[in-house]
Design an enzyme around this catalytic site. Structure first.
Site, PDB file in Angstrom:
ATOM      1  N   TYR A   1       6.665  36.964  -6.368  1.00  0.00           N
ATOM      2  CA  TYR A   1       7.358  38.168  -6.853  1.00  0.00           C
ATOM      3  C   TYR A   1       7.416  39.311  -7.196  1.00  0.00           C
ATOM      4  CZ  TYR A   1       9.841  34.867  -3.430  1.00  0.00           C
ATOM      5  OH  TYR A   1       9.720  34.177  -1.669  1.00  0.00           O
TER       6      TYR A   1
ATOM      7  N   HIS B   1       3.783  27.865  -0.819  1.00  0.00           N
ATOM      8  CA  HIS B   1       4.323  29.216  -0.604  1.00  0.00           C
ATOM      9  C   HIS B   1       3.973  29.305   1.194  1.00  0.00           C
ATOM     10  CE1 HIS B   1       6.445  33.422  -1.585  1.00  0.00           C
ATOM     11  NE2 HIS B   1       6.747  32.917  -0.318  1.00  0.00           N
TER      12      HIS B   1
ATOM     13  N   LEU C   1      20.749  36.383   6.384  1.00  0.00           N
ATOM     14  CA  LEU C   1      21.424  36.944   6.881  1.00  0.00           C
ATOM     15  C   LEU C   1      20.640  38.580   7.474  1.00  0.00           C
ATOM     16  CD1 LEU C   1      23.735  38.294   4.319  1.00  0.00           C
ATOM     17  CD2 LEU C   1      24.143  36.363   6.182  1.00  0.00           C
TER      18      LEU C   1
ATOM     19  N   PHE D   1      20.285  42.799   8.127  1.00  0.00           N
ATOM     20  CA  PHE D   1      20.615  43.213   9.778  1.00  0.00           C
ATOM     21  C   PHE D   1      22.348  42.667  10.167  1.00  0.00           C
ATOM     22  CE2 PHE D   1      21.014  42.187  14.108  1.00  0.00           C
ATOM     23  CZ  PHE D   1      21.139  43.679  14.634  1.00  0.00           C
TER      24      PHE D   1
ATOM     25  N   ALA E   1      27.786  44.477   7.641  1.00  0.00           N
ATOM     26  CA  ALA E   1      28.434  45.206   7.758  1.00  0.00           C
ATOM     27  C   ALA E   1      28.036  46.314   7.982  1.00  0.00           C
ATOM     28  CB  ALA E   1      29.541  45.657   6.376  1.00  0.00           C
TER      29      ALA E   1
END
Length: 342
Positions: free
Chosen positions: A65, A131, A212, A216, A219
């Site tokens: 990352y 990973h 999540l 997508f 709200a």
């Protein structure tokens, strides 16, 4: 077959090896990697400090990352809270000369761990994942090198990411695996093809990333047409125009279920993931303090089992349009497939 949801809230802590953590942790990738321009250093640090204040104790980063920048960020911010958090990072996939490289060779794993310890400002990593499974290196060799890190006191527990039940069992035979991190959400059901049950059988925590659905199941789902150039979702089939239009119809139905249940779509989605088993932990990522608090509030919600079941019937591997990765990326991943959805 879709497993029936478990009733009741997720406020009871869950276990990862010797560690007890809230059922929701924080995936830290978003603030350094993969979703376009990263937030400012000040905003990223503020998010992590707020996470600590909101009760997050599991923080998940990786050498990949930001090609080390995320580990440096996490290490810097959490240094004053080190004894109060479970620090997880990953090896086996790093940035080399600006390119993502999968490399599970023992020498690389040992070197990456030493670099991670320096960036994280700690003398031991609580949970260290492989990973990605490097298909050029037997899993036993990669896990063997990670076992040496445990023996040296550099790592406390071991994990794997994006592997199959068969690979999990092979690795577990070399050294106990504390956690298996796989993508798991209403629209990514791959763990239901084997790893969800295998993890429970072996006493391994199933750590769900992207619960999540890469934003997508919020709200305000993202508009693919406005995603920045370096946003990884631009290359994901589910976000392609035709597929996404169909998926948005499912999102509208999920939003209706959430409204009737008295929660947000994100909270419904997280509650659904956590209902899959007491060994499941979710690590949603976010750049928003408001969304962080929305996510953590799930720990105190009683989402009706009927709402969880309805959400699972609306959005699942059979109803989602498009695979979760493109063909080139799917070829790199060891997880079981969910039919045409990858």
């Amino acid at each position: 077959m879709i497993p029936a949801p478990a009733a009741g809230p997720a406020r009871t802590p869950r276990r990862i090896g010797p560690f007890e953590v809230p059922a929701i942790g924080l995936g830290c990738m978003n603030v350094s990697h993969a979703y376009g321009t990263a937030p400012s250093t000040e905003d990223a640090e503020r998010l992590l400090r707020t996470a600590v204040a909101e009760g997050v104790t599991l923080f998940d980063t990786a050498a990949l990352y930001g090609f080390g920048a995320n580990e440096e960020l996490v290490g810097r911010v959490l240094a004053d809270h080190r004894d109060a958090v479970v620090l997880a990072s990953k090896c086996g996939m790093t940035g080399v000369n600006g390119q993502r490289v999968i490399d599970g060779r023992p020498d690389t794993i040992r070197r990456t761990a030493d670099e991670a310890l320096t960036r994280l400002k700690t003398d031991v990593i609580d949970l260290y994942y492989l990973h990605r499974f490097d298909r050029q290196v037997p899993i036993e060799d990669s896990v063997g090198a990670m076992t040496d890190l445990v023996a040296a006191g550099k790592v406390r527990t071991l994990g794997l990411s994006e592997v199959s039940a068969d690979t999990l069992r092979k690795a577990h035979a070399v050294h106990p695996i504390a956690a298996l991190q796989n993508e798991y959400s209403l629209w990514s059901r791959n763990p239901e093809q084997g790893t969800l049950a295998a993890a429970a059988e072996l006493g391994v925590a199933l750590v769900a990333f992207s619960p999540l659905a890469r934003g997508f199941l919020t709200a305000a789902p993202p508009d693919p047409a406005t995603l920045p150039e370096k946003d990884i979702r631009r290359n994901m089939p589910r976000f392609a125009a035709d597929n996404y239009a169909a998926n948005l119809e499912l999102h509208a139905r999920i939003a209706d279920i959430a409204r009737e249940a008295g929660c947000t779509p994100a909270q419904l989605a997280l509650a659904w993931v956590l209902s899959r088993g007491e060994h499941v932990v979710a690590i949603p990522g976010t750049r928003s303090i408001a969304h962080l608090r929305e996510n953590m509030a799930v720990l105190e919600l009683d989402v009706p089992a009927a709402a969880l079941e309805a959400a699972g019937q609306v959005l699942n591997a059979e109803t989602v349009r498009g695979s979760r990765y493109n063909d080139a990326t799917l070829a790199e991943i060891d997880t079981e497939r969910c039919g045409a959805a990858g």
